[in-house]
Every structure is written in C-alpha cells, then in structure tokens.
Design a protein around this motif. Structure first.
Motif, short mmCIF file in Angstrom:
data_model
loop_
_atom_site.label_atom_id
_atom_site.label_comp_id
_atom_site.label_asym_id
_atom_site.label_seq_id
_atom_site.Cartn_x
_atom_site.Cartn_y
_atom_site.Cartn_z
N ARG A 72 5.64 4.45 0.19
CA ARG A 72 6.49 4.32 -1.20
C ARG A 72 7.94 4.16 -0.62
NH1 ARG A 72 2.93 9.13 -1.81
NH2 ARG A 72 4.15 10.56 -0.60
N GLU A 73 8.50 4.43 0.58
CA GLU A 73 9.90 3.99 0.79
C GLU A 73 10.04 2.64 1.06
OE1 GLU A 73 10.55 5.74 4.60
OE2 GLU A 73 10.68 7.81 3.93
N ARG A 74 9.10 1.71 1.20
CA ARG A 74 9.04 0.29 1.28
C ARG A 74 9.10 0.01 -0.25
NH1 ARG A 74 4.40 -3.94 2.15
NH2 ARG A 74 5.62 -5.67 2.05
N LEU A 75 8.32 0.56 -1.14
CA LEU A 75 8.45 0.14 -2.26
C LEU A 75 9.80 0.45 -3.00
CD1 LEU A 75 7.04 -1.15 -4.92
CD2 LEU A 75 6.04 1.22 -5.37
N THR A 76 10.34 1.63 -2.81
CA THR A 76 11.67 1.87 -3.23
C THR A 76 12.74 0.89 -2.73
OG1 THR A 76 10.98 4.23 -3.18
CG2 THR A 76 13.52 3.78 -3.14
N ARG A 77 12.74 0.44 -1.55
CA ARG A 77 13.65 -0.41 -0.84
C ARG A 77 13.35 -1.78 -1.84
NH1 ARG A 77 11.74 1.48 4.25
NH2 ARG A 77 10.71 -0.44 4.32
N ILE A 78 12.22 -2.26 -2.24
CA ILE A 78 12.08 -3.40 -2.89
C ILE A 78 12.74 -3.35 -4.20
CG2 ILE A 78 10.44 -5.00 -3.82
CD1 ILE A 78 8.53 -4.37 -1.25
N LEU A 79 12.46 -2.43 -4.93
CA LEU A 79 13.00 -2.24 -6.35
C LEU A 79 14.52 -1.83 -6.20
CD1 LEU A 79 9.95 -0.03 -7.43
CD2 LEU A 79 10.11 -2.34 -7.78
N GLN A 80 14.98 -0.97 -5.49
CA GLN A 80 16.43 -0.70 -5.70
C GLN A 80 17.29 -1.97 -5.12
OE1 GLN A 80 16.90 2.50 -2.74
NE2 GLN A 80 16.45 4.06 -4.62
N SER A 81 16.73 -2.98 -4.37
CA SER A 81 17.31 -4.09 -4.13
C SER A 81 17.07 -5.14 -5.04
CB SER A 81 16.93 -4.56 -2.63
OG SER A 81 15.67 -4.91 -2.71
N ARG A 82 16.51 -4.81 -6.01
CA ARG A 82 16.12 -5.63 -7.37
C ARG A 82 15.41 -7.00 -6.55
NH1 ARG A 82 16.07 -3.79 -11.96
NH2 ARG A 82 16.42 -5.78 -13.09
N GLY A 83 14.30 -6.73 -5.73
CA GLY A 83 13.72 -7.74 -4.84
C GLY A 83 12.65 -8.06 -5.59
N ALA A 84 12.32 -7.67 -6.78
CA ALA A 84 11.10 -8.03 -7.49
C ALA A 84 11.44 -7.98 -9.13
CB ALA A 84 9.89 -7.17 -7.09
N ASP A 85 10.78 -8.82 -9.86
CA ASP A 85 10.79 -9.06 -11.25
C ASP A 85 9.99 -8.06 -12.19
OD1 ASP A 85 12.76 -11.27 -11.13
OD2 ASP A 85 11.17 -12.46 -10.42
N GLY A 86 8.88 -7.55 -11.49
CA GLY A 86 7.99 -6.76 -12.17
C GLY A 86 6.96 -6.17 -11.07
N VAL A 87 6.25 -4.99 -11.65
CA VAL A 87 5.35 -4.39 -10.79
C VAL A 87 3.95 -4.08 -11.45
CG1 VAL A 87 5.04 -2.00 -9.46
CG2 VAL A 87 7.35 -3.02 -9.82
N MET A 88 3.11 -4.32 -10.87
CA MET A 88 1.75 -4.03 -11.31
C MET A 88 1.14 -2.78 -10.25
SD MET A 88 -0.05 -7.67 -11.51
CE MET A 88 0.77 -8.39 -10.14
N LEU A 89 0.62 -1.65 -11.16
CA LEU A 89 0.09 -0.55 -10.17
C LEU A 89 -1.24 -0.10 -10.14
CD1 LEU A 89 2.84 2.09 -11.57
CD2 LEU A 89 2.81 0.87 -9.43
N LEU A 90 -1.93 0.13 -9.07
CA LEU A 90 -3.39 -0.06 -9.17
C LEU A 90 -3.80 1.39 -8.58
CD1 LEU A 90 -5.87 -1.57 -10.09
CD2 LEU A 90 -5.68 -2.69 -7.72
N ALA A 91 -4.78 1.97 -8.89
CA ALA A 91 -5.66 3.33 -8.37
C ALA A 91 -4.63 4.32 -8.30
CB ALA A 91 -6.03 2.73 -7.04
N LEU B 90 0.83 -1.13 -0.04
CA LEU B 90 0.11 -0.07 0.03
C LEU B 90 0.85 1.33 0.22
CD1 LEU B 90 -2.70 -1.12 2.69
CD2 LEU B 90 -2.45 -1.48 0.13
N ALA B 91 0.92 2.26 -1.20
CA ALA B 91 2.13 3.00 -1.52
C ALA B 91 1.44 4.46 -1.65
CB ALA B 91 2.80 2.40 -2.56
N ALA B 92 0.53 4.72 -0.81
CA ALA B 92 -0.11 6.19 -1.06
C ALA B 92 0.84 7.07 -0.09
CB ALA B 92 -1.61 6.30 -0.87
N SER B 93 1.25 6.37 1.16
CA SER B 93 1.81 7.09 2.07
C SER B 93 3.37 7.15 1.80
CB SER B 93 1.52 6.57 3.37
OG SER B 93 2.27 5.37 3.70
N GLU B 94 4.14 8.21 2.59
CA GLU B 94 5.39 8.15 2.42
C GLU B 94 6.22 6.93 2.85
OE1 GLU B 94 8.93 9.78 1.20
OE2 GLU B 94 6.89 10.78 1.03
N ARG B 95 5.65 6.46 3.85
CA ARG B 95 6.20 5.00 4.31
C ARG B 95 6.12 4.05 3.48
NH1 ARG B 95 5.26 2.42 10.28
NH2 ARG B 95 6.52 0.74 10.31
#
Length: 335
Positions: free
Chosen positions: A114-133, A107-112
């Motif tokens: 978005r920071e969690r999503l950034t950590r996942i992406l920067q660490s290459r912890g995911a192969d792809g992303v789906m964005l909703l709403a 759930l990435a509407a809040s600053e926290r």
C-alpha cells in the motif's frame, strides 16, 4: 497546415473528424479497438490539417505520465500460479499494448504494498488505477479515489458500488448452476463458498440460496472457502462429515472444485453418480480434472480487457458506463 502560423492541435483534428479527442488519440496510437470509419475520418483530418502527432509533446501538455496501475489486493506469492489472475492480467496487457501506456503491477494487500501504491499516486506517477480482488472495507479503494485519478474496479467492493467497474454475473451464474443440479434430480445440495468478505463470494452464495429457496430445498449444507484448492478440499471434507446425505455440491471456484474432487475420490465417492460437482470460472484446468468439471464460465480475459478499455476511455475524457459480463454454464462429466 491551418491558416495560423501555429501547428494544428489534437482538438482541431477531432473537430474536423467529428469525433472525440479520446477517439482521435486512440487512432494516432494505433489502437485496434477503433472502428474503420473513425480511423478513416481521423486520417482525412490529419491530411487536411497537416497535423504531425507528437506523443512526448502531448504528454507534457496534458500532464499525462503514460502509465496505469493494476493494484491487486493480495500479497500471496502464489498469486501468479492462480489461473484466474493470470487470465485477467493477459486481458489487461492485450489492451495496454494497443495504447501508448505502460502497465505497473502492484500487489497491495500488505502495508509495504500500500505504501508503494501511495508513492505512485502521490507523485502523480500514473494516469489511472484498476483495482482487483478487493475485500470489505479495503483501504485501496479510498486511497485510489483520493488521488484524483480515474479508478476502475474489476468486480465490485462488498461495501459500496463504485462509479466505474466491470464485473461478471456471479449471482446469476451460481443460480443457474444450482438450478441445473436440481433439474438433474439432486435435492441434498451443499456449497463451498468463496470468501464472504468479498462481493464475488457473497454473490455466488446468494445465487445458491436463491435457487434452493425457489425449489423449496434446504440451503443449510454450507462450508466456507477462500477460492484456494486447499480450502475446497477442506470444505468438501466438512460437508461429507456433517451431511452424509449429500448428493451434489456447488463449489464457488474451479480451484476449490479441484480440491473437492480429490477428497471425493480419496473417500471412494463416485462423481457424478453419488455426488455431482459444479464449479465456477472455467479456467483451463477445469477440462482436465477427473472427471472433467461442469462449471460456470465467466469471461475472465474479457474482464481484464474491458476494465482496461473503461480506464483508457476515462483517461481520454470520456464517460463510459459500468459493465456486467454474462456467464454461461458449461456441462462436462462431473454433473
């Protein structure tokens, strides 16, 4: 085995089967959305080459992490009570279960968030992303695309058209709903819109305006909502106060329509006799409102399934096309 001393590769299996490596990978992972013909071709190639699937080795060789992210631009604790999101997630999970991927929900509407999503992406912890709403100028879109992984949008952003998305025909569905009301003899038709900083909200509002313009009717009976039941009740009260001649209302979501029906009942208005009501989505509760809700059905679970399939194909190196899913008017008792 092949003639060399090394074991055959996935690419060699794909070449022997005459298929893409992505299709071969889905067969090996026992995906259910692969044709019988493709599955048989892969099985023959595996037998002929003596290929032994090794998920761990493949993951290391391709740098795959075996996970995808569903990032929702919301931090509302009531999110999971919203049947729209529940159906989308059900669809996403149904396809994920056909693969060797794990699903991470953020759930990435809040600053926290978005920071969690950034950590996942920067660490290459995911192969792809789906964005909703996503809302207008939502930072999630840029964050995901800057990470260099495949990105699929569920619905389109308001400010741009992404390369890959799955959406419903929101504009056409709204237009069909209002055209139905007009065909029923309604002339003083209002609307409770969705959020106008979201593509879905704007599209349904434009569909309302198009139908009214084609019938040379006024489109000025408008109240704004946010897709919540409470905003539907508030919008309905506003329309009744400002437009006592109202004889129908197109409400841009079923949750808001449920709130509108409550206000109409509390104020003593007969539905559909005095005021007809049409919603949008056809969530389960649309069948159980009083009266049962006429609404525009969009394939919500299929939206989740198709956006996940597009992402899996992107991860497998394919180039799928965006999808617009059809909508359908479902006539019940409220209009």
């Amino acid at each position: 085995m092949t003639k060399s001393d090394r074991p055959p590769t996935l690419e060699e299996v794909a070449q022997r089967a005459g298929l893409s490596t992505g299709t071969v990978s889905r067969v090996i992972n026992n995906a259910q959305h692969v044709s019988k013909k493709a599955r048989q071709a892969v099985e023959r190639a595996i037998d002929e080459l003596g290929y032994i699937p090794n998920t761990s080795a493949r993951s290391l060789a391709t740098q795959r992490r075996g996970a995808v992210v569903l990032a929702i631009s919301s931090d509302d604790p009531a999110l999971f009570a919203n049947l729209f999101f529940a159906e989308v997630i059900t669809g996403v999970n149904a396809v994920i279960e056909e693969t060797d991927l794990e699903l991470l929900l953020v759930l990435a509407a809040s600053e926290r968030g978005r920071e969690r999503l950034t950590r996942i992406l920067q660490s290459r912890g995911a192969d792809g992303v789906m964005l909703l709403a996503l809302r207008e100028n939502d930072p999630l879109s840029t964050m995901a695309e800057d990470a260099g992984v495949p990105v699929v949008h569920g619905g389109r952003p308001l400010d741009r058209t992404p390369q890959w998305y799955v959406d419903a025909d929101n504009r056409g569905g709204a237009r069909q709903a209002v055209e139905y009301l007009i065909a029923q003899g309604r002339r003083n038709i209002g609307t409770v819109t969705g959020p106008l900083d979201m593509h879905v909200g704007v599209s349904r509002y434009l569909g309302f305006r198009e139908a009214m313009a084609l019938a040379s009717l006024s489109d000025t009976r408008v109240a704004n909502g946010d897709f919540s039941e409470g905003s539907g009740a508030k919008g309905m009260a506003q329309l009744l106060d400002e437009h006592p001649d109202l004889d129908a209302v197109f409400v841009a979501s079923d949750a808001m329509a449920a709130g509108a029906l409550t206000v109409l009942r509390d104020r003593g208005h007969e539905v559909p006799g005095e005021i007809a009501v049409v919603g949008f989505n056809d969530i389960v509760t649309a069948q159980h409102t009083q009266p049962a809700l006429t609404t525009v059905r969009q394939p919500i679970e299929a939206l989740g399934q198709e956006m996940t399939r597009v992402l899996v194909r992107l991860i497998d190196g394919e180039r799928p096309t965006p999808l617009i899913l059809p909508t359908e008017l479902v006539i019940r008792d409220s209009a």
